[in-house]
Design an enzyme around this catalytic site. Structure first.
Site, PDB file in Angstrom:
ATOM      1  CG  ASP A 224     -14.247  13.354  -9.826  1.00  0.00           C
ATOM      2  OD1 ASP A 224     -15.238  13.432 -10.802  1.00  0.00           O
ATOM      3  OD2 ASP A 224     -14.245  13.694  -8.828  1.00  0.00           O
ATOM      4  CE1 TYR A 371     -20.890  14.885 -10.727  1.00  0.00           C
ATOM      5  CE2 TYR A 371     -20.683  13.667  -8.834  1.00  0.00           C
ATOM      6  CZ  TYR A 371     -20.320  14.294  -9.839  1.00  0.00           C
ATOM      7  OH  TYR A 371     -19.101  14.933  -9.546  1.00  0.00           O
ATOM      8  CG  HIS A 427     -10.509  15.088  -6.274  1.00  0.00           C
ATOM      9  ND1 HIS A 427     -11.033  13.881  -5.904  1.00  0.00           N
ATOM     10  CD2 HIS A 427     -11.154  15.747  -7.021  1.00  0.00           C
ATOM     11  CE1 HIS A 427     -11.796  13.574  -6.671  1.00  0.00           C
ATOM     12  NE2 HIS A 427     -12.118  14.540  -7.625  1.00  0.00           N
TER      13      HIS A 427
END
EC number: 3.3.2.9
Lengths: 454, 465
Positions: A224, A371, A427
């Protein structure tokens, strides 16, 4: 005369090669940042390393319980499972466990079983755990390894994998000492107070951390955001980062090769080195690379644009926070979990401990800001254009969010040593399949170490 | 002579045949004016019951209790704030410092009981349609001139708005100041899943389903012809109402008209409109809003559509925390009242909210979402409508009902007249408005009322002919 010409040409070629090599292998530059409150202080920074313990209080637990008790549920649509987001019926089960069975004090003790530290870098407190092997064979040294988490994870994701690396069962395995930092703005690391803190800034700080801990060479591992940050670490300090292992490698740029493989890869898989699994994950293109992507990137879109708005309610409502975070642990572990009612294959204790790290630190908003800081600068950042020259290993888990076949990885990672299609897992690989991931890390580091020994 | 008679007869037969053929062809082609079909739905819990539905109309009063107010205060007190980044204004979302001011007002000065009384100044009703309770406000004019009757008008709200957005404009329509103006009776329903209308329990409730229910509502109230007005979702729903029942909808007035389908003209105008604005009928304002294309139509859109993306995919997830945290809910909703009123407000520490709205009005709207607990179902509407893709029947069908468009300069999505005519084939008025943004009814009730009056007068005059 011919000899002179040949020598001149030869020299010319050599010079050109050296010149080209020096220029092409450009190193990512980073500037020292200043992320604390107000003006940057003059003079040297306090670089002391302070031990840290995770703590809790009765007030904190009572406050949590009160908020859990006063949550206002809303029934999911009939027959909708996880297709509209977190299913309300299952959420009620989670909340009930959280309220009545989950023991936060016990989990805090578990968190504290590894030593925690904090140290100030560039104006903010950086939290990390540092796990040294208990038994080191005579004459050997532990190999330092930084493992970086992502969103919505934390350093806690690695608690299952750490012992497999610091106390490996096989004598042939490498013994590591592990450093797991928290990304600034996540968990117990202080959040930056100024705009602009992106993955390169985090990577720069983590390289500084390792230097401060006395390591001049180390390995890095991440998934990630951790994958991007460790990649940036390797780009910033290719001499310090001995090897880079990642379990998440989305293509940063759609180069010519990638475009061609998307257009023709289904008909001519072997031309692009596509395995059956590659084809299954990439085609039909519209469905797999566009529709599925759109369906799963709403969180990314809102966090990359309005993080303060998206996170505010989650900082008041532990149930809202849990729904938001655990939805990812469901869908990103296996996309098929969307259409099953109860789809979580981790223990509720582990899942809620991770949520509690976000809850008790109040870090959901700053975690989301990462982000915006990364994506709002556009997709044409220097680090996205630079390749990676450090030996790299990639573990490709079958249910990872975005799938990159080997031919998509090599345009960025020029020194790909291993690319392993993993047997199972998604993930959150370190938490879901610690054994498999540890094995691949071992495998990769052994190859790099052997090469170094030569 | 005989041959000429035969020739004439033959030509005559040919002419008749051609004539008939033309008539048949025209009738056949005219049938292309397809009507949007809708099926009756069932949105209540469990299986659809047999037998006729209870179609009674029940008066409804908005109510509150001390418990409700204490619970709100309790939650406001226990909110956990988080400081915004230095020098970030509203660029990362709702600014924390200004949010604290809003919360302080809400906690100490906002009087919900008083606002509830204000909400109740118009009559509210509920009636069951297709298994769910539909809430609406019905305002009849007080003084109707002898021999006239009020023109029925339904006004439909959007997200994150409510029927309350129309409280400022309603009196301008039911009691217009000028004797030349039309006197309306106004019906403002709540979209199912919003405010006091019950939320559908089953999947699939999109704008066409809402439109179908609202047409039924008007029928149930005894209207066989009426006007409709809307912005945001209200614009799509009223458009669908006109597509579903073009005979009942006399006129459609909207203040939001995003291009449904990017047809050839839209594409060409994007490619060449900057250089040849007059070719496409582009005004200076059109050019300012549309070019440079990448910045105005792509980057700006991406920056402002995160909410739409997550609500269209994971509404239950994103709404859950907002249903527990009134502060979270307020920041989520009021961020839109800031940015969609004027995109420049993002540069202000306080988001410019109180320049155009009172905190009382803004918080009353938020309280409708809070007390009815409808944030999640309100968000589901995005998934139900967009989740089916952009190629739905209603998106492909044009609108044949007389239409009026009020184009406000700060509307979130700007559609020049050319784009609007692609969809609305009977555009009667297209008015570039002097000022105002997305929440036009609340921000500029006078201007919007004037345009509605202007439009309806034109349609009524045409009808009189």
């Amino acid at each position: 005369m011919y000899i002179e010409l040949a020598v001149a040409l030869g020299l010319g070629v050599v010079v050109a090669l050296v010149f080209l090599k020096k220029r092409r292998k450009s190193v990512l530059k980073a500037h020292d940042g200043c992320w604390g409150v107000g003006a940057c202080p003059q003079g040297p920074e306090d670089d002391s390393i302070r031990p840290f313990r995770v703590e809790t209080t009765s007030e904190e637990i009572e406050d949590l319980h009160r908020r859990l008790d006063q949550t206002r549920s809303f029934p999911s649509l009939e027959d909708s499972q996880f297709n509209y987001g977190f299913n309300s019926k299952y959420l009620e089960k989670v909340v009930s466990y959280w309220r009545n069975d989950f023991n936060w004090r016990k989990q805090v003790d578990k968190l504290n079983k590894y030593p925690h530290f904090k140290t100030k870098i560039e104006g903010i407190d950086i939290h990390y755990i540092h796990v040294k092997p208990k038994s080191l064979a005579e004459g050997t040294r532990a190999v330092p390894l930084v493992i970086v988490h992502g969103w919505p994870g934390s350093f806690y994701e690695f608690y299952g994998m750490i012992p497999l690396l610091t106390e490996p069962s096989s004598p042939d395995d490498i013994t590591f000492e592990i450093i797991c930092p928290s990304i600034p703005g996540y968990g117990f690391s202080e959040a930056p107070h100024k705009k602009g803190f992106d993955s390169v800034c985090a990577a720069h700080i983590f390289n500084k951390l390792m230097k401060r801990l006395g390591f001049s060479q180390y390995y890095v591992q991440g998934g990630d955001w951790g994958s991007l940050i460790t990649t940036n670490m390797a780009q910033l300090e290719p001499n310090a980062v001995k090897g880079l292992h990642i379990n998440f490698a989305p293509p940063s740029k759609g180069g010519l090769l990638i475009m061609l493989s998307i257009l023709f890869g289904r008909q001519f898989p072997k031309l692009f080195g596509f395995t059956e699994h590659d084809v299954k994950r990439l085609f039909p293109t519209m469905e797999k690379l566009v529709v599925d992507r759109i369906r799963e990137t709403g969180y990314l879109h809102i966090q990359a644009t309005k993080p303060d708005t998206a996170g505010r309610g989650l900082n008041d409502s532990p149930v809202g926070l849990a729904a938001y975070i655990l939805e990812k642990f469901s869908t990103w572990t296996d996309p098929e979990f969307k259409i099953q009612k109860f789809g979580l294959c981790f223990s509720l204790d582990d899942l809620l401990t991770n949520v509690m790290i976000y809850w008790t630190s109040g870090s959901i908003i700053s975690s989301m800001r990462f982000y915006k800081e990364n994506f709002s600068k556009g997709l044409n950042q220097p680090h996205a254009k630079l390749p990676v020259y450090v030996p790299t290993g990639v573990a490709s888990f079958p249910n990872e969010l975005t799938h990159s076949p080997k031919s998509w990885v090599t345009p960025k990672y020029y020194k790909l040593k291993t690319y392993t299609p993993m047997a199972r897992g998604g993930h959150f690989a370190a938490m879901e399949e610690p054994q498999l991931l540890a094995e691949d890390v071992q495998n990769f580091v052994k190859i790099v170490e052997k090469r170094e020994k030569k």
